[in-house]
Write a protein that holds these residues in place. Structure first.
Motif, PDB file in Angstrom:
ATOM      1  N   HIS A  28       0.857  -1.194   0.000  1.00 36.59           N
ATOM      2  CA  HIS A  28       0.000   0.000   0.000  1.00 36.59           C
ATOM      3  C   HIS A  28       0.895   1.247   0.000  1.00 36.59           C
ATOM      4  CE1 HIS A  28      -3.345   2.579   0.542  1.00 36.59           C
ATOM      5  NE2 HIS A  28      -3.568   2.434   1.821  1.00 36.59           N
ATOM      6  N   GLN A  29       1.696   1.419   1.056  1.00 30.38           N
ATOM      7  CA  GLN A  29       2.807   2.358   1.010  1.00 30.38           C
ATOM      8  C   GLN A  29       4.028   1.548   0.558  1.00 30.38           C
ATOM      9  OE1 GLN A  29       3.797   5.909   3.800  1.00 30.38           O
ATOM     10  NE2 GLN A  29       4.801   4.160   4.725  1.00 30.38           N
ATOM     11  N   VAL A  30       4.830   2.145  -0.332  1.00 32.36           N
ATOM     12  CA  VAL A  30       5.951   1.403  -0.912  1.00 32.36           C
ATOM     13  C   VAL A  30       7.268   2.109  -0.598  1.00 32.36           C
ATOM     14  CG1 VAL A  30       6.953   0.490  -3.049  1.00 32.36           C
ATOM     15  CG2 VAL A  30       4.466   0.604  -2.790  1.00 32.36           C
ATOM     16  N   PHE A  32      10.756   2.564  -1.824  1.00 32.42           N
ATOM     17  CA  PHE A  32      11.531   2.311  -3.055  1.00 32.42           C
ATOM     18  C   PHE A  32      12.938   1.804  -2.756  1.00 32.42           C
ATOM     19  CE2 PHE A  32      12.697   6.652  -2.016  1.00 32.42           C
ATOM     20  CZ  PHE A  32      14.054   6.655  -2.284  1.00 32.42           C
ATOM     21  N   LEU A  66       9.088  -3.949 -11.175  1.00 33.31           N
ATOM     22  CA  LEU A  66       9.683  -2.841 -11.913  1.00 33.31           C
ATOM     23  C   LEU A  66      11.174  -2.727 -11.625  1.00 33.31           C
ATOM     24  CD1 LEU A  66       8.721  -0.608 -13.833  1.00 33.31           C
ATOM     25  CD2 LEU A  66       7.956   0.664 -11.834  1.00 33.31           C
TER      26      LEU A  66
ATOM     27  N   PHE B  32      10.941   1.123 -17.859  1.00 30.75           N
ATOM     28  CA  PHE B  32      11.489   1.752 -16.646  1.00 30.75           C
ATOM     29  C   PHE B  32      12.408   2.923 -16.987  1.00 30.75           C
ATOM     30  CE2 PHE B  32      14.769  -1.294 -17.741  1.00 30.75           C
ATOM     31  CZ  PHE B  32      15.920  -0.575 -17.527  1.00 30.75           C
ATOM     32  N   LYS B  33      13.012   2.932 -18.173  1.00 30.64           N
ATOM     33  CA  LYS B  33      13.895   4.058 -18.532  1.00 30.64           C
ATOM     34  C   LYS B  33      13.077   5.337 -18.702  1.00 30.64           C
ATOM     35  CE  LYS B  33      17.443   1.244 -20.745  1.00 30.64           C
ATOM     36  NZ  LYS B  33      17.624   0.402 -21.932  1.00 30.64           N
ATOM     37  N   ILE B  62       1.196   3.566 -10.537  1.00 31.15           N
ATOM     38  CA  ILE B  62       2.241   3.116  -9.611  1.00 31.15           C
ATOM     39  C   ILE B  62       3.648   3.317 -10.180  1.00 31.15           C
ATOM     40  CG2 ILE B  62       3.216   1.080  -8.463  1.00 31.15           C
ATOM     41  CD1 ILE B  62       0.333   0.062  -8.068  1.00 31.15           C
ATOM     42  N   ALA B  63       3.841   2.941 -11.435  1.00 30.75           N
ATOM     43  CA  ALA B  63       5.195   3.014 -11.998  1.00 30.75           C
ATOM     44  C   ALA B  63       5.732   4.445 -12.029  1.00 30.75           C
ATOM     45  CB  ALA B  63       5.242   2.363 -13.377  1.00 30.75           C
ATOM     46  N   LEU B  66       6.298   5.800  -8.423  1.00 27.92           N
ATOM     47  CA  LEU B  66       7.412   5.191  -7.708  1.00 27.92           C
ATOM     48  C   LEU B  66       8.732   5.884  -8.045  1.00 27.92           C
ATOM     49  CD1 LEU B  66       7.848   2.814  -5.788  1.00 27.92           C
ATOM     50  CD2 LEU B  66       7.821   1.302  -7.773  1.00 27.92           C
ATOM     51  N   TYR B  67       8.915   6.222  -9.310  1.00 30.90           N
ATOM     52  CA  TYR B  67      10.163   6.883  -9.699  1.00 30.90           C
ATOM     53  C   TYR B  67      10.192   8.348  -9.271  1.00 30.90           C
ATOM     54  CZ  TYR B  67      11.898   2.747 -11.990  1.00 30.90           C
ATOM     55  OH  TYR B  67      12.374   1.480 -12.233  1.00 30.90           O
ATOM     56  N   ALA B  69       8.790   9.304  -6.409  1.00 35.38           N
ATOM     57  CA  ALA B  69       9.097   9.132  -4.987  1.00 35.38           C
ATOM     58  C   ALA B  69      10.581   8.874  -4.788  1.00 35.38           C
ATOM     59  CB  ALA B  69       8.265   7.985  -4.417  1.00 35.38           C
ATOM     60  N   GLN B  70      11.152   8.068  -5.661  1.00 37.39           N
ATOM     61  CA  GLN B  70      12.583   7.764  -5.572  1.00 37.39           C
ATOM     62  C   GLN B  70      13.411   9.051  -5.712  1.00 37.39           C
ATOM     63  OE1 GLN B  70      14.303   4.284  -7.715  1.00 37.39           O
ATOM     64  NE2 GLN B  70      15.576   5.782  -8.747  1.00 37.39           N
ATOM     65  N   ASP B  73      12.962  11.109  -2.728  1.00 33.93           N
ATOM     66  CA  ASP B  73      13.374  10.372  -1.532  1.00 33.93           C
ATOM     67  C   ASP B  73      12.289  10.366  -0.446  1.00 33.93           C
ATOM     68  OD1 ASP B  73      14.943   8.830   0.109  1.00 33.93           O
ATOM     69  OD2 ASP B  73      16.274  10.446   0.741  1.00 33.93           O
ATOM     70  N   VAL B  74      11.075  10.025  -0.864  1.00 33.96           N
ATOM     71  CA  VAL B  74       9.935   9.927   0.069  1.00 33.96           C
ATOM     72  C   VAL B  74       9.155   8.644  -0.245  1.00 33.96           C
ATOM     73  CG1 VAL B  74       9.714  12.437   0.291  1.00 33.96           C
ATOM     74  CG2 VAL B  74       8.351  11.228  -1.451  1.00 33.96           C
ATOM     75  N   PRO B  75       8.291   8.203   0.675  1.00 40.36           N
ATOM     76  CA  PRO B  75       7.469   7.026   0.376  1.00 40.36           C
ATOM     77  C   PRO B  75       6.416   7.315  -0.689  1.00 40.36           C
ATOM     78  CG  PRO B  75       7.567   7.446   2.750  1.00 40.36           C
ATOM     79  CD  PRO B  75       8.104   8.665   2.060  1.00 40.36           C
ATOM     80  N   MET B  76       5.995   6.264  -1.385  1.00 37.16           N
ATOM     81  CA  MET B  76       4.881   6.342  -2.325  1.00 37.16           C
ATOM     82  C   MET B  76       3.734   5.516  -1.766  1.00 37.16           C
ATOM     83  SD  MET B  76       3.069   4.521  -4.812  1.00 37.16           S
ATOM     84  CE  MET B  76       4.016   3.242  -5.653  1.00 37.16           C
ATOM     85  N   ILE B  77       2.536   6.065  -1.851  1.00 34.54           N
ATOM     86  CA  ILE B  77       1.334   5.334  -1.423  1.00 34.54           C
ATOM     87  C   ILE B  77       0.432   5.166  -2.630  1.00 34.54           C
ATOM     88  CG2 ILE B  77      -0.745   5.406   0.033  1.00 34.54           C
ATOM     89  CD1 ILE B  77       0.893   7.496   1.768  1.00 34.54           C
TER      90      ILE B  77
END
Lengths: 193, 193
Positions: A28-30, A32, A66, B32-33, B62-63, B66-67, B69-70, B73-77
Motif C-alpha cells: 500500500h505504502q511502498v 523504493f 519494476l 522503466f527508462k 504506480i510506476a 514510484l520513480y 518518490a525515488q 526520496d519519500v514514500p509512495m502510497i
C-alpha cells in the motif's frame, strides 16, 4: 534476504491466524529503497538465464517487478485483473481465484507483448496458494514463451503454492519464507536468496 | 516533455475518437527508462515544495509515482480501488467514477499513512475528467494533509479535468497535453514540463 526479513519483523502486522500485512512498505505504502534492494537480489539470482521480460500482476506486484526489470534491463508487463474498454483485441487470459479477496478474476495480458522467443521471469509480492502465479504461467505458455523462474517477495510456506509451482516444473525463489504464525509472531524458513 | 511526446507519437495507438492507448510503455508494459526520466522531471518541478509523500492510484499510476518518490526520496502510497479483507480499520475513502471503465469505485487509503504534517504530491498516468485526482484530493484533505500539486503524465486537455482541479486551487503539471485527436493522429498543447 535478511533486510526483508528484518523489515517484516519490524513493520509487518499479523492479523488472525495467517494474514501478514506489509502495507507500510510493500502492498500500500511502498519503500523504493527496499524495492531497489529486492530488484538487485532477484536480478543476481536470475541474471544467467537470458530473461527478456518480467511479468507480474496488478497491483502490489508492480513495484518489486519494476525494479527487477530495471536491474535486468528488460521491459516489465503487469497482467490486468479487470476488464478495460481499451483492451479489445489479442488478449491472453486465465482464471485466477484469490483467497484473500474471495473472488475469481480473469487475468489478462495483451498477446502482442509476449512471443515464443521470450524468456519470462514472473515476480509477485506474495505466494500462498499459487493461483496468481499459475494463471500467469498459463498465459505465458499460451503465448509460446518460456517461464524461466518465479521470484516471490514473501512466501507463506505453510500453504501449497510453492509445491504447486514446483510440481509444474518451475523454479521458485522466495526472499522471505514464512514457516508459521505463532502467538502473534512468525517464524521463517531459510530463504532462497 | 519532448521524450514523452515523441514516444506517444511513435508507440501510442489511437482508438476511436478520443482513446489513446499507451500500453506498450506505460499502462500495461512499462519502460522503466522512460519512468526514470519522468521521475526526474516531476521531481525537479516539485522539489522546492517540501513534499513528504507521493500518492497515486492503482494500477497504472504506480510506476511513474514510484520513480517520482525515488527522486524526491519519500514514500509512495497507492490508493486502492478494491476492497481487501486485510484493510479493516482506519480507512479514508472517496467515490470515483471512471469513464474509461464505466464503474464507480470506492478508492481508499489507510489513514495511518497520512497526517496533517504531510505535504502530498499526487501523480497519475492520465488526466481526463479529473475524477480520480479529485477523489485523492478528497482523501488527502480528510487526513488534514495538504495537496502541494498534481503531476500528470498524459493530459487530455479537451476534457475538463484540469480546470476542475485548478478551480479547486491545486496546481497541475502535465508532461504531455493532448489538444485533440484528428484523422487518427493527435495534436499537443505546450506541456508544463
Amino acid at each position: 534476504m535478511k533486510l526483508l526479513e528484518d523489515r517484516i519483523l519490524k513493520d509487518g502486522n499479523i492479523l488472525g491466524d495467517n494474514i501478514l500485512k506489509v502495507d507500510s512498505f510493500l502492498t500500500h505504502q511502498v519503500d523504493f529503497k527496499l524495492m531497489t534492494e529486492i530488484g538487485k537480489v532477484f536480478a543476481k539470482t536470475f541474471e544467467s538465464l537470458g530473461i527478456t521480460k518480467v511479468v507480474t500482476i496488478e497491483a502490489s506486484g508492480i513495484a518489486p517487478a519494476l525494479y527487477v526489470a530495471q536491474e535486468l534491463d528488460v521491459p516489465m508487463i503487469f497482467a490486468k485483473k479487470h476488464k478495460n474498454i481499451t483492451m479489445t483485441e489479442g488478449i491472453l487470459t486465465a482464471e485466477v481465484y484469490s483467497f484473500t479477496k474471495q473472488v475469481t478474476s480473469t487475468v489478462s495480458i495483451a498477446s502482442k507483448f509476449l512471443s515464443q522467443n521470450d524468456k519470462v521471469l514472473i515476480i509477485d509480492d506474495f505466494l500462498a496458494n499459487g493461483q496468481a502465479a499459475k494463471g500467469l504461467i498459463d498465459i505465458i505458455n499460451q503465448a509460446g514463451a518460456s517461464v524461466e523462474g518465479v521470484g516471490i517477495v514473501i512466501e507463506k510456506s505453510f500453504q501449497d503454492g510453492r509445491s504447486l509451482l514446483e510440481n509444474s516444473g518451475v523454479k521458485v525463489t522466495s526472499l522471505a519464507r514464512i514457516k508459521n504464525f505463532e502467538n502473534g509472531s512468525l517464524n521463517f524458513l531459510e530463504a532462497d536468496a
